[in-house]
Scaffold this active site. Structure first.
Site, PDB file in Angstrom:
ATOM      1  N   GLU A 180      38.459  36.097  39.852  1.00 32.23           N
ATOM      2  CA  GLU A 180      38.704  35.936  41.288  1.00 32.23           C
ATOM      3  C   GLU A 180      38.873  34.462  41.641  1.00 32.23           C
ATOM      4  O   GLU A 180      38.113  33.895  42.443  1.00 32.23           O
ATOM      5  CB  GLU A 180      37.583  36.580  42.105  1.00 32.23           C
ATOM      6  CG  GLU A 180      37.580  38.086  41.979  1.00 32.23           C
ATOM      7  CD  GLU A 180      36.691  38.794  42.997  1.00 32.23           C
ATOM      8  OE1 GLU A 180      35.788  38.136  43.552  1.00 32.23           O
ATOM      9  OE2 GLU A 180      36.909  39.985  43.235  1.00 32.23           O
ATOM     10  N   GLU A 337      38.532  45.939  39.861  1.00 34.98           N
ATOM     11  CA  GLU A 337      37.146  46.127  40.292  1.00 34.98           C
ATOM     12  C   GLU A 337      37.139  46.910  41.591  1.00 34.98           C
ATOM     13  O   GLU A 337      37.954  46.652  42.479  1.00 34.98           O
ATOM     14  CB  GLU A 337      36.470  44.792  40.615  1.00 34.98           C
ATOM     15  CG  GLU A 337      36.167  43.886  39.466  1.00 34.98           C
ATOM     16  CD  GLU A 337      35.446  42.618  39.952  1.00 34.98           C
ATOM     17  OE1 GLU A 337      34.791  42.647  41.006  1.00 34.98           O
ATOM     18  OE2 GLU A 337      35.581  41.588  39.281  1.00 34.98           O
TER      19      GLU A 337
HETATM   20  C1  GLA Z   1      33.720  40.262  42.788  1.00 39.03           C
HETATM   21  C2  GLA Z   1      33.446  39.588  41.478  1.00 39.03           C
HETATM   22  C3  GLA Z   1      32.383  40.258  40.681  1.00 39.03           C
HETATM   23  C4  GLA Z   1      31.238  40.689  41.567  1.00 39.03           C
HETATM   24  C5  GLA Z   1      31.744  41.556  42.672  1.00 39.03           C
HETATM   25  C6  GLA Z   1      30.663  42.051  43.596  1.00 39.03           C
HETATM   26  O1  GLA Z   1      34.665  41.223  42.736  1.00 39.03           O
HETATM   27  O2  GLA Z   1      34.604  39.460  40.705  1.00 39.03           O
HETATM   28  O3  GLA Z   1      31.952  39.342  39.701  1.00 39.03           O
HETATM   29  O4  GLA Z   1      30.630  39.554  42.084  1.00 39.03           O
HETATM   30  O5  GLA Z   1      32.625  40.795  43.450  1.00 39.03           O
HETATM   31  O6  GLA Z   1      31.181  42.869  44.612  1.00 39.03           O
END
Ligand code: GLA
Length: 700
Positions: A180, A337
């Site tokens: 991210e 995710e």
């Molecule tokens: C993001 C991050 C993860 C985690 C999630 C929690 O998507 O990439 O590492 O922190 O948020 O919701």
């Protein structure tokens, strides 16, 4: 298992000059494609947090749940590299081997997302500085400046070592650069960032005079005489120069993209596998212009979490999925995710209702996702995410959640045949991060409406009507769309604006809403009455914005209700469809239509303008009328509670019905229903809260 030995080169890597914006490092046609048998089902896995016995149990359970794609080494740096620079891959080797032996494919993190404390202790200039000039410290994550040459050097050393070791490993299916990018650290104001910003501006403008013109620095005595006078837009006593703020957003997005390129290049020298990073196409996160990032990804991947601070979180999910498909150019994409239940970072972290896990997951697949992955495999025992849901909850496998996960794994497997199929849409919605940055500025006509409010309102109406929507960039090829909507598109270049004129001239209908087409790409107002970019197209001229205070109702002559905004508008060459009955624009047009035929352009579409924020039902009526006139085909049975979408491979079509409502719904259908594995001949009932996917032979 074969692992090549490490031949890490510890040379210092220097920063490459920033390539021109939107340059493609590797031509799209020669990019490796992500290939997977069917729809991938998986998760982030953080074995660093667990002991070896748990790893074995984890792999056994992954197989039980049907997990076939696992992201590892996302936060692995501190576990892999010691302060003396030496790498120890013993644990990661074992985890990679266990997954490989179990037939589980790996989405391999480069591990650079969070530097270990020894690195930032040794090089504190890596740490990011926020707009008030204070440093942000380690102890959380992503504590690094995107322009830091020291961070880049250290990160590339890690990437090279990881790629050298696993770049040709048979279990690795995909590279996951960092994590991210820009989630926390996108906007850095440190000395190195300031210098990099100046270099970027010099490349963009060439001369200081040109920069002064672009930023309108005659205002408030802001004229610069030397590049060294220029700062990043740190906190000021008054509002800041909007041109400077806008360019800082552009610069910051490009700096992080440059970081992505550097990691990807290091991998590409050692591996032929596809490379991506997980985007954050979601509400509230807006620091990266993903339209410029997307062409550089081998496959588009997105992270999405339902945001219960929004009025309609599940409509936002649909919007984010359609936007992600737009970034993928219509091709399938990966949901990298999402969550099985609650997150840990909202004010109130709601658990999912029974069945919601399946509904949310398949809503993404229905809109083009070819992977359903989660953060994370096993809920952490410690750390700030210990109350974030996972596939294996703290309660263990004797839990409702685990049983839902296993059932979801089975259903995702049953949908494998859908992989690769595409979504077709009659409607294009123009969306822009640049316009978002400029529109939601410190000073603007009203702070009661944000850009996304207009986008979500328009998208929501189309969604509830059952229209299929592609979310595209301004300037995209609009050929073939029956309707193009431009909600609150404040900033648009001449060239991009012209694409909408061309689309209407060749038959598409258009709906433009207030505060669109106001400024050019330098945030410079287009003179002569708003919306300068589309005054002629729409046949309207706005003399003055007239927003109203929250809670002040606005009524139209038709009886429609509105709020927050009105335009003091005249119809110069358009039919008045509705007028303001009260409020600061009383008696003036509120909704107009410039008919294609009446405009003396045979075959042209109608161009509608909406000068206020209609309440939901009234907006639904208007959008329904516009879309019907445009010939948009609605999915029968779709509503606010029932999502109906279709994917097709040209021969077969799969109809997804996601019933979020409290009542069963019934449809005409013929074919095979994949969730239950039953033949459907005539009618199908989709019970409340359930999902059905019908393969319709010959219906493409
Ligand atoms: C993001 C991050 C993860 C985690 C999630 C929690 O998507 O990439 O590492 O922190 O948020 O919701």
């Amino acid at each position: 298992m074969t692992i090549t030995g490490s031949t890490v080169d510890h040379h210092a890597t220097t920063l490459a000059p920033t390539p021109p914006p939107q340059a493609e490092a590797v031509p799209a046609a020669s990019r490796p494609r992500f290939q997977h048998a069917g729809i991938a089902f998986g998760c982030d896995y953080n074995p660093e947090q667990w002991d070896r016995a748990t790893w074995r149990e984890d792999v056994r359970l992954m197989r039980e749940a049907g997990v076939d794609l696992v992201a590892v080494n996302v936060f692995g740096w501190a576990a892999l590299q010691a302060p003396d620079g030496a790498f120890d891959f013993t644990d990661l080797d074992e985890v990679v081997g266990l997954l490989h032996d179990a037939g589980i494919r790996i989405n391999l993190g480069t591990g650079t997302s969070s530097p270990p404390p020894w690195l930032t202790t040794r090089h504190p200039d890596i740490l990011p500085v926020v707009e008030d000039g204070t440093t942000r410290y380690p102890g959380g994550r992503q504590a690094w400046c995107p322009s830091s040459s020291e961070f880049r050097r250290a990160a590339l050393e890690l990437v090279e070592a990881v790629a050298e070791r696993y770049g040709r490993h048979p279990a690795v299916a995909l590279w996951h650069v960092s994590n991210e990018l820009g989630c926390h650290n996108a906007l850095c104001h440190c000395t190195e960032s300031t210098r990099a910003f100046r270099r970027w501006l010099r490349t963009r403008y060439g001369t200081i005079d040109e920069l002064n013109r672009a930023w309108g620095t005659s205002f408030w005595s802001q004229r610069y005489t030397d590049w060294d006078e220029i700062l990043t837009p740190k906190l000021t006593l008054s509002s800041r120069n909007p041109g400077q703020v806008l360019d800082f957003h552009r610069f910051s997005s490009e700096q992080l993209l440059d970081h992505y390129r550097a990691e990807a290049d290091a991998i590409r020298r050692r591996s032929d596998l596809p490379i991506t990073t997980n985007f954050m196409v979601t509400a509230h996160i807006r620091n990266l212009d993903y339209w410029s990032w997307a062409p550089e990804m081998d496959v588009i991947a997105n992270d999405h979490y339902l945001d219960h601070r929004l009025g309609e979180p599940r409509t936002e999910l649909a919007f984010a999925a359609d936007l992600t498909r737009g970034l993928a150019g219509g091709e399938p994409w990966l949901l990298m995710e999402h969550s099985t239940g609650s997150v840990n970072w909202q004010p109130v972290n709601l658990a999912k209702e029974p069945g919601q896990l399946l509904r949310n997951s398949l809503a993404h697949v229905a809109r083009g996702a070819d992977a359903v992955c989660f953060f994370q495999w096993r809920a952490s025992l410690q750390g700030s995410e210990k109350f974030h849901s996972a596939l294996v909850p703290h309660a263990g496998t004797d839990s409702e959640l685990w049983r839902e996960v296993v059932e979801l794994g089975r259903i995702v497997g049953a949908l494998d045949e859908v992989a690769g199929a595409r979504v077709q849409a009659d409607v294009a919605l123009l969306f822009s991060w640049e316009s978002w940055w400029a529109s939601d500025a410190e000073t603007r006509p009203t702070h009661a409406i944000e850009y996304l409010d207009q986008v979500h309102a328009l998208y929501g109406a189309l969604h509830d009507l059952g229209a299929s929507v592609d979310v595209v960039r301004p300037g995209a090829d609009l050929t073939g769309y029956r309707l193009v909507v431009a909600p609150g598109l404040y900033l648009v270049s001449d060239a991009d604006a012209a694409r909408l004129d061309e689309a209407v001239a060749s038959g598409a209908h258009a709906l433009v809403t207030f505060y669109s087409g106001i400024v050019d790409e330098q945030d410079r107002v287009r003179m002569g009455g708003y919306p300068g970019a589309w005054r002629d197209l729409l046949g309207v001229r706005v003399e003055e914005f007239a927003p109203v205070l929250p809670g002040t109702p606005i009524t139209l002559e038709s009886g429609a209700s509105a709020s927050l905004w009105s335009d003091r508008l005249e119809a110069t060459d358009a039919e008045v469809v509705d007028r303001f009955a009260d409020g600061p624009a009383a008696g003036r047009p509120a909704v107009t239509r410039r008919a294609g035929a009446a405009a003396g352009a045979p075959g042209a579409g109608d161009a509608w303008y909406l000068g206020t924020l209609l309440e939901r039902d009234d907006l639904l009526d208007l959008v329904g009328r516009v879309a019907e006139g445009a010939g948009v085909v609605f999915e029968p049975g779709a509503s606010a509670d029932v999502e109906v979408t279709r994917r097709t491979d040209g021969e077969r079509a799969w109809r997804f019905v996601v019933n979020h409502g409290a009542d069963a719904v019934e449809f005409d259908a013929h074919g095979i229903e994949l969730v239950t594995g039953t033949a459907v001949g005539g009618r199908i009932v989709v019970p409340a809260g359930e999902v059905r996917v019908i393969r319709e032979e010959g219906a493409a």
